[in-house]
Design a protein around this motif. Structure first.
Motif, short mmCIF file in Angstrom:
data_model
loop_
_atom_site.label_atom_id
_atom_site.label_comp_id
_atom_site.label_asym_id
_atom_site.label_seq_id
_atom_site.Cartn_x
_atom_site.Cartn_y
_atom_site.Cartn_z
N LYS A 200 0.85 -1.19 0.00
CA LYS A 200 0.00 0.00 0.00
C LYS A 200 0.89 1.25 0.00
O LYS A 200 2.10 1.18 0.18
N VAL B 253 1.75 4.91 1.80
CA VAL B 253 1.62 5.63 3.07
C VAL B 253 1.01 7.00 2.80
O VAL B 253 1.52 7.79 1.99
N VAL C 282 -2.50 3.87 5.57
CA VAL C 282 -2.13 3.46 4.22
C VAL C 282 -3.37 3.26 3.35
O VAL C 282 -4.42 2.82 3.82
N ASP D 38 -7.97 -1.37 2.60
CA ASP D 38 -6.85 -0.69 3.25
C ASP D 38 -7.30 -0.09 4.58
O ASP D 38 -8.23 -0.60 5.22
#
Length: 276
Positions: A104, A106, A178, A188
């Motif tokens: 993912k 940030v 994320v 997520d």
């Protein structure tokens, strides 16, 4: 009448010593050896350092599309002492999210307030709207409800609803918020908001994505994004040593091939001169 001594054959003539190779040819041979050594050092050294510095990781889903496609293999550079910054694409594992290794981007670090969304559909971090150029054309975080899949299928029930809800997440210290670049198809932080604001521990991050290496048609380095540079604090990290190592391997390969071709080329030239 001749004597036996006169008729006896004389001693056989000693064979002529081979003519020494021309000095220019000997010098060229030495230069070839040096060049081959340099080429091997660049090729083997670059390969070994790349194998030591980077680890491959398979990405099974389209949650990071279009940056990383489903089925891509990426190279991951361990963080070491480097800090994780906003905008970094990281590989991590969080037991609260399951046993799989995930990839993912940030969006927020410890102490940040991440909000969805401003009137233009953009994420805001600490009140600053963030324009994210890596998202699919026209795709922002705030979208009307629809169906999308993290792995090509449909996201059902509450997970689908959470992908389109607004949120206000306070990221705890030592943790990261994320999101996937495919905002309509990424499970997520948005679907884990009830667990420490959907954040993951920094200690769970194993490294930063440096490049996509397979399939070959998708090969590219993970360029550093400047989307979060207006914010104080940790920004996306600089690229690692991958590109210098790749150039070293390419240069080494080119030197070895070119030097290897000079020997038959020189033989052809000498043969052509003798034919004249």
């Amino acid at each position: 009448m001749s004597s036996l001594a006169d008729e006896a054959p004389g001693p056989a003539a000693a064979p002529a010593a081979p003519a020494p190779a021309p000095r220019s040819r000997r010098l060229w041979g030495v230069l070839q050896g040096i060049a081959l050594t340099v080429g091997l050092v660049l090729l083997v050294g670059g390969f070994v350092l790349t194998a030591v510095e980077y680890r491959p990781s398979f990405v099974p889903t389209a949650s990071m599309s279009p940056t990383i496609a489903a089925g891509d293999t990426v190279l991951v550079h361990p963080l070491g002492k480097a800090a994780v910054g906003r905008g970094d694409i990281v590989v991590f594992k969080d037991p609260q999210w399951g046993d799989e290794t995930l990839v993912k981007r940030v969006i927020g670090v410890g102490g940040d307030t991440v909000v969805c969304c401003d009137p233009q559909g953009r994420i805001t971090v600490n009140g600053v709207p963030v324009t994210e150029p890596y998202l699919a054309d026209g795709l922002l975080t705030a979208q009307p409800s629809g169906s999308a899949g993290d792995a090509g299928g449909s996201l059902a029930g509450v997970a689908q609803q959470q992908l389109h809800q607004t949120f206000n997440a306070q990221v705890p210290a030592g943790r990261l918020f994320v999101l996937g670049d495919n905002r309509l198809g990424s499970l997520d932080s948005r679907v884990h908001l009830d667990q420490l604001a959907g954040s993951i521990p920094v200690d769970g991050v194993s490294g930063r994505v440096a490049a996509t290496v397979w399939p070959f048609g998708h090969w590219r380095t993970a360029s550093r994004t400047t989307a979060f540079d207006a914010l104080p604090g940790p920004a996306a990290g600089q690229p690692g040593p991958l590109m210098p190592l790749i150039w070293a391997m390419l240069a080494g390969t080119a030197v070895i091939v070119l030097v290897s071709l000079t020997t038959p080329a020189a033989a052809v030239v000498r043969w052509a001169r003798r034919r004249r």
